[in-house]
Design a protein around this motif. Structure first.
Motif: not given
Length: 228
Positions: A73-95
């Motif tokens: 879940a976190m891999e797909i979520y994180g890759d999607y957010m980064r692919n959308m150009g979301m800054p790392e500090d705005e990406i959640a770190h817990s499922h």
């Protein structure tokens, strides 16, 4: 007489698997694959760490469940957010974050939307689905379709992410067959994103051509003012 082509529930499952890999691979920017071996199961369940279910009805009735481990879940979520150009500090770190459930729920909605579109094009029938229900859970929850099924079938398919994390898809539906009586053309599906992109490209080319014409006219007027 030519033999009629029969499309079974397993063929419908394969179409659903293609929708899963197509949508998630595009969203994450990484390859998502599924096992060629499918499990026959007796019941469908939502399992930890994140589960989602969608009911569909119409030409046939069924239930789709996806079960993600926290890592997948976190891999797909994180890759999607980064692919959308979301800054790392705005990406959640817990499922357990609501943002993770919301994103995966939206991706599941896109998957089922793509699946229903393929069913309409390939099987000439229509199905509708409810809004996907995505939630973080720590216990197994059994879910069944609240309808009468003459010969219910259930399948589980294993999917693998680019980092070798695992998640599962479960499908329950009545055993059914679609028989093609005669050949027909399958219309190519129109991607709204492609339509928007093509229109934007046409508009940009038109504006570029207009500016070039205006520049040529300006140069002609300047030369005419010099008597050339």
């Amino acid at each position: 007489m030519s033999k009629s082509k029969v499309i079974s529930t397993d063929d419908i499952l394969a179409t659903l698997c293609h929708s899963v890999t197509g949508v998630l691979s595009s969203a994450s920017g990484n390859d998502i694959s599924y096992s060629a071996m499918v499990q026959k199961i007796t019941r469908t369940c939502m399992r930890p760490d994140i589960g989602c279910f969608v009911l569909f009805d119409g030409g046939f009735t069924g239930l789709v469940i996806t079960n993600f481990t926290s890592q997948a879940a976190m891999e797909i979520y994180g890759d999607y957010m980064r692919n959308m150009g979301m800054p790392e500090d705005e990406i959640a770190h817990s499922h357990l974050s609501d943002d993770v459930s919301n994103v995966l729920g939206e991706l599941m909605n896109q998957i089922v939307g793509d699946f229903t579109s393929k069913v309409r094009e390939q099987l000439h029938t229509s199905i509708t689905q409810n809004q996907p229900k995505m939630m973080a859970i720590n216990k197994q929850v059994q879910i069944s379709v609240d309808t009468t099924m003459d010969r219910p079938q259930a399948r589980r398919v294993t999917f693998t992410t680019s980092k070798q994390n695992i998640f599962y898809l479960e499908l329950a539906m009545d055993k059914t067959e679609f028989i093609k009586l005669h050949d027909f053309d399958i219309a190519e599906a129109l991607d709204p994103d492609d339509i928007i992109e093509n229109e934007a490209r046409k508009k940009a080319d038109k504006e570029k051509s207009s500016k070039a014409v205006e520049q040529d006219d300006g140069d002609d007027d300047f030369m005419a003012g010099l008597g050339l």
